[in-house]
Design a protein around this motif. Structure first.
Motif, PDB file in Angstrom:
ATOM      1  N   ASP A  68       1.004  -1.325   0.119  1.00 19.16           N
ATOM      2  CA  ASP A  68       0.072  -0.186  -0.113  1.00 19.16           C
ATOM      3  C   ASP A  68       0.911   1.381  -0.112  1.00 19.16           C
ATOM      4  O   ASP A  68       1.335   1.648   0.996  1.00 19.16           O
ATOM      5  CB  ASP A  68      -0.900  -0.070   1.152  1.00 19.16           C
ATOM      6  CG  ASP A  68      -1.628   1.208   1.439  1.00 19.16           C
ATOM      7  OD1 ASP A  68      -1.862   2.133   0.750  1.00 19.16           O
ATOM      8  OD2 ASP A  68      -1.909   1.419   2.820  1.00 19.16           O
TER       9      ASP A  68
ATOM     10  N   ALA B 203       0.495   4.388  -0.805  1.00 22.90           N
ATOM     11  CA  ALA B 203       0.018   5.700  -0.371  1.00 22.90           C
ATOM     12  C   ALA B 203      -0.081   5.623   1.212  1.00 22.90           C
ATOM     13  O   ALA B 203       0.216   6.536   1.986  1.00 22.90           O
ATOM     14  CB  ALA B 203      -1.595   5.867  -0.849  1.00 22.90           C
ATOM     15  N   GLY B 204      -0.472   4.536   1.678  1.00 23.83           N
ATOM     16  CA  GLY B 204      -0.311   4.488   3.289  1.00 23.83           C
ATOM     17  C   GLY B 204       0.776   4.421   3.889  1.00 23.83           C
ATOM     18  O   GLY B 204       1.052   4.877   4.742  1.00 23.83           O
TER      19      GLY B 204
ATOM     20  N   ALA C 148       2.169   7.939   3.860  1.00 22.82           N
ATOM     21  CA  ALA C 148       1.486   8.623   4.852  1.00 22.82           C
ATOM     22  C   ALA C 148       1.925   8.171   6.396  1.00 22.82           C
ATOM     23  O   ALA C 148       2.448   9.164   7.216  1.00 22.82           O
ATOM     24  CB  ALA C 148      -0.016   8.576   4.657  1.00 22.82           C
TER      25      ALA C 148
ATOM     26  N   VAL D 114      -6.926   6.919   3.728  1.00 25.67           N
ATOM     27  CA  VAL D 114      -6.216   6.201   2.563  1.00 25.67           C
ATOM     28  C   VAL D 114      -6.296   4.612   2.902  1.00 25.67           C
ATOM     29  O   VAL D 114      -6.626   3.781   2.233  1.00 25.67           O
ATOM     30  CB  VAL D 114      -4.539   6.763   2.564  1.00 25.67           C
ATOM     31  CG1 VAL D 114      -3.864   5.536   1.901  1.00 25.67           C
ATOM     32  CG2 VAL D 114      -4.502   7.954   2.372  1.00 25.67           C
ATOM     33  N   GLU D 115      -6.177   4.176   4.321  1.00 24.89           N
ATOM     34  CA  GLU D 115      -6.373   2.986   4.556  1.00 24.89           C
ATOM     35  C   GLU D 115      -7.795   2.174   4.227  1.00 24.89           C
ATOM     36  O   GLU D 115      -7.774   1.048   3.997  1.00 24.89           O
ATOM     37  CB  GLU D 115      -5.849   2.666   6.030  1.00 24.89           C
ATOM     38  CG  GLU D 115      -4.376   3.088   6.359  1.00 24.89           C
ATOM     39  CD  GLU D 115      -3.344   2.225   5.651  1.00 24.89           C
ATOM     40  OE1 GLU D 115      -2.937   1.193   5.777  1.00 24.89           O
ATOM     41  OE2 GLU D 115      -3.197   2.733   4.293  1.00 24.89           O
TER      42      GLU D 115
ATOM     43  N   ARG E  15      -9.710   2.675   1.947  1.00 27.33           N
ATOM     44  CA  ARG E  15      -9.870   2.505   0.627  1.00 27.33           C
ATOM     45  C   ARG E  15      -8.894   1.595  -0.022  1.00 27.33           C
ATOM     46  O   ARG E  15      -9.067   1.075  -1.106  1.00 27.33           O
ATOM     47  CB  ARG E  15      -9.719   3.787  -0.132  1.00 27.33           C
ATOM     48  CG  ARG E  15     -10.982   4.856   0.028  1.00 27.33           C
ATOM     49  CD  ARG E  15     -10.706   6.152  -0.654  1.00 27.33           C
ATOM     50  NE  ARG E  15     -11.859   7.094  -0.425  1.00 27.33           N
ATOM     51  CZ  ARG E  15     -11.885   7.721   0.607  1.00 27.33           C
ATOM     52  NH1 ARG E  15     -11.198   7.461   1.756  1.00 27.33           N
ATOM     53  NH2 ARG E  15     -13.499   8.450   0.544  1.00 27.33           N
ATOM     54  N   ALA E  16      -7.872   1.267   0.489  1.00 32.78           N
ATOM     55  CA  ALA E  16      -6.731   0.349   0.214  1.00 32.78           C
ATOM     56  C   ALA E  16      -7.023  -1.218   0.337  1.00 32.78           C
ATOM     57  O   ALA E  16      -7.740  -1.554   1.314  1.00 32.78           O
ATOM     58  CB  ALA E  16      -5.433   0.554   1.019  1.00 32.78           C
TER      59      ALA E  16
END
Length: 483
Positions: A212, A214-215, A218, A260-261, A263-264
């Motif tokens: 992930d 993006a996660g 972040a 973000v999480e 949607r992952a």
């Protein structure tokens, strides 16, 4: 990033089946690694004056010999934990120990300040890969029941005793050899761990999937900025522009992280880990405990050396009773959890910490070690043993095997963030109290103020123990019974 490769099944029979007769070497290796990683966060503290003389550090730059390690370790823990879940914990663990060992060798050979700081940051990065994997491998190597309970106690004792052991070992090596020895001592241990890992550890099942990204960005950037903010606050104050900027950036990224999480497809930190009230309470207890303990050790080290006049070696040995009390209390935790559940154990440990810290608020220039230090460190050591081990049990209870790395990383992140938070808050209070004190008494008055701030952390920890955990109903199985 390509899909994770299938897990490596070439494990030694010792680990197969999780809990055979050969699990003793596995436990020794994992606990030993955790001890080394935690020791390295504090072992250089007593050696700092020698480091400054040897490499010509400025006063401002010297603090980063400690901070570079803390920043990399705390910022990358969540990424390291999830990497183990996807790629296999033994593989990532061994890679982390290899990086840590190579960086330790490089640090011991450092000829310039920049060289040493880069090596310390690399050590922290390696520790962030190895740390979550070591606790996750406990869950995959040892089956539910007494074996896992014993393993978690040993692992927790190693981690918590490391904060004190670093002071003792740092004093010994600095006094008998040189500051370089505090880094070189990691090399033979690291080489042995990397060599033995394939023989005594069973690889955890990997998971097909992708990171992930993006996660990961972040959480890594957010955690790094948060730890940096606390470090900067301790050095320059809470209102300094970089301190404020770091906290604002951390707040923005960590506030974005849950969105973000959610949607992952395969989040780096599964949000369902926060769905258990007791587990969240355990994470917060760990944060508050480490905040209080790190600040206490920081100022007690100053008090014993500056006020009582102890040398580095005597200072280190002065904290040995903390470790002995911690080990003694820790051994009782599995039995207490089975009988009473987590809330009474957490509350009892927090109460001991409250009494110990309240005692320290009475320090004076005329206090002696026996009258003012020995009692508090014994109480705090026993309280830490109860709280830290119980929090580890609760945080890792009923975590799916594929998420043990994420849970382990989050628990250890609370420890790293708490350490930075505690020192930052207590240093701030120390400075304010010292400025308001009469001339000549400012040093001890500042320390008394710092211990009062530490007392607030322990009181918050006691309140958390009383309200955050579910009360066990009659006949209900306690946490300790299925670990």
């Amino acid at each position: 990033m390509p899909s994770a490769s299938p897990p490596d099944r070439r494990a030694a029979p010792a680990g197969e089946g999780g809990g055979g007769a050969g699990t003793g070497p596995a436990l020794a290796l994992l606990a030993g690694c955790q001890l080394v990683l935690v020791v390295d966060a504090s072992i250089v503290n007593i050696a700092l004056p020698s480091v400054q003389r040897g490499l010509g550090f400025t006063d401002a730059g010297l603090s980063w010999v400690v901070n570079a390690y803390t920043l990399a370790f705390g910022g990358l823990l969540l990424l390291g934990g999830r990497a183990g879940d996807l790629l296999g914990h033994r593989r990532v663990f061994a890679a982390g120990v290899a990086v840590f060992t190579a960086a330790s060798l490089a640090g011991g050979l450092a000829a310039t300040p920049g060289w040493l700081l880069a090596a310390r940051a690399a050590q922290g990065a390696g520790a962030a890969l190895a740390g979550p994997g070591s606790l996750a491998l406990i869950a995959t190597t040892f089956p539910d029941g007494p074996r896992r309970s014993r393993a978690l106690v040993v692992f927790s004792v190693a981690g918590n005793a490391g904060m004190v052991a670093g002071l003792v070992l740092g004093g010994l090596l600095t006094a008998w050899a040189s500051w370089r020895a505090v880094l070189f001592v990691n090399v033979p241990v690291g080489v042995a761990i990397v060599a033995l890992a394939p023989r005594v550890l069973r690889e955890s099942p990997g998971r097909e999937g992708r990171f992930d990204i993006a996660g990961a960005l972040a959480c890594t950037l957010g955690s790094t900025l948060l730890v940096y903010g606390f470090i900067r606050a301790a050095e320059r104050g809470w209102h300094e522009s970089r301190t404020v900027g770091a906290f604002c950036g951390a707040a923005a990224l960590l506030a974005l992280f849950p969105a973000v999480e959610s949607r992952a497809r395969q989040p780096i930190m599964p949000l369902r880990l926060f769905g258990d009230r007791d587990r969240v309470g355990a994470f917060l207890m760990r944060l508050l405990l480490t905040s209080a303990m790190s600040g206490m050790l920081f100022f007690l080290t100053l008090y014993v050396q500056v006020v009582l006049g102890y040398g580095p070696l005597a200072t280190g040995f002065g904290f040995l009773p903390t470790t002995l009390a911690l080990i003694t209390a820790s051994r009782a935790v599995p039995r207490l959890l089975r009988r009473y559940g987590p809330q009474p154990v957490m509350a009892a440990g927090a109460a001991l910490c409250v009494v110990g810290m309240a005692w320290l608020t009475r320090v004076s220039p005329d206090s002696s070690y026996l009258a003012m230090i020995l009692g508090p460190v014994l109480l705090f050591g026993a309280g830490t043993g109860l709280v830290a081990v119980a929090a580890t049990f609760v945080a890792m209870a009923s975590v799916p095997p594929g998420e043990s790395g994420a849970a382990s990383a989050l628990l250890q992140s609370m420890q790293q963030i708490g350490a930075s938070l505690g020192v930052a808050v207590l240093v701030t209070v120390d400075h304010a109290a010292a400025r308001g004190a009469a001339h000549g008494a400012s040093r001890v008055e500042g320390m008394r103020g710092a211990f009062t701030a530490g007392l607030a952390f322990t009181v918050a920890m006691l309140a958390m123990a009383l309200v955050a955990f579910r009360r066990r109903a009659a006949g209900e199985e306690s946490t300790g019974s299925h670990l």
